[in-house]
Design a protein around this motif. Sequence first.
Motif: not given
Length: 209
Positions: A26-42
């Motif tokens: 996501q966003f040209g990088g990676y998103c982090l999610a718990v139970e499909k809720t995105v809370f961070a991006v790398v």
Amino acid sequence: MDNSKRKIAEAKQRLAELGDVQSRTQFGGYCLAVEKTVFAVVAEGELYLRACEQAQPYIVERKMEPLSLTKRGVPVELNYYRVDGALWSDNEQLLALSQLCLQGAKKQQEERQNNRRLKDLPNMGIRMEMLLRQVGIQTIEMLIQKGAKRSWLLLRSCNKNLGLNVLYALQGAIIGRHQAALPQAMKEELRVWFEYNEQQERKKKREQN
């Protein structure tokens, strides 16, 4: 990308208490999610947390840098803020702030879900929302309650040109799928019902004439 993948692996380990942390591009990088809720991006090997009301004071106090992307030649700041070395080294603070960001993201997700309109469903749009409202179907809940067939009959009573594709669109909206992705058995059942309804309509017209 190797730096980002290494950061993702470390973040998953450090934030395991939040739940099963999943990653995707996501966003040209990676998103982090718990139970499909995105809370961070790398991005580019750096971890960015999604801002929320509860975390905002910490973000301002620490002067955390926003994630910036270039869109059509214009830099755009996203609502994600970089975890610096000091925060990354503080396991307890990192976990606590990540927990706030996850909770905030879940709250925003629930608010969007509760505020969804008919036009936001698959296959719908402003025009279909207006048509449904004209026949008394004002909300998503009303559409689900009436079902695709009853809703189609109501629409058809005001617009004789509506065909099978609208019936597919309504069913898809109710189950959350594009009409082209409806299961074949479901499409066949709807087609048979539609053709039977058309036959009954033609028969009724002949009897009236």
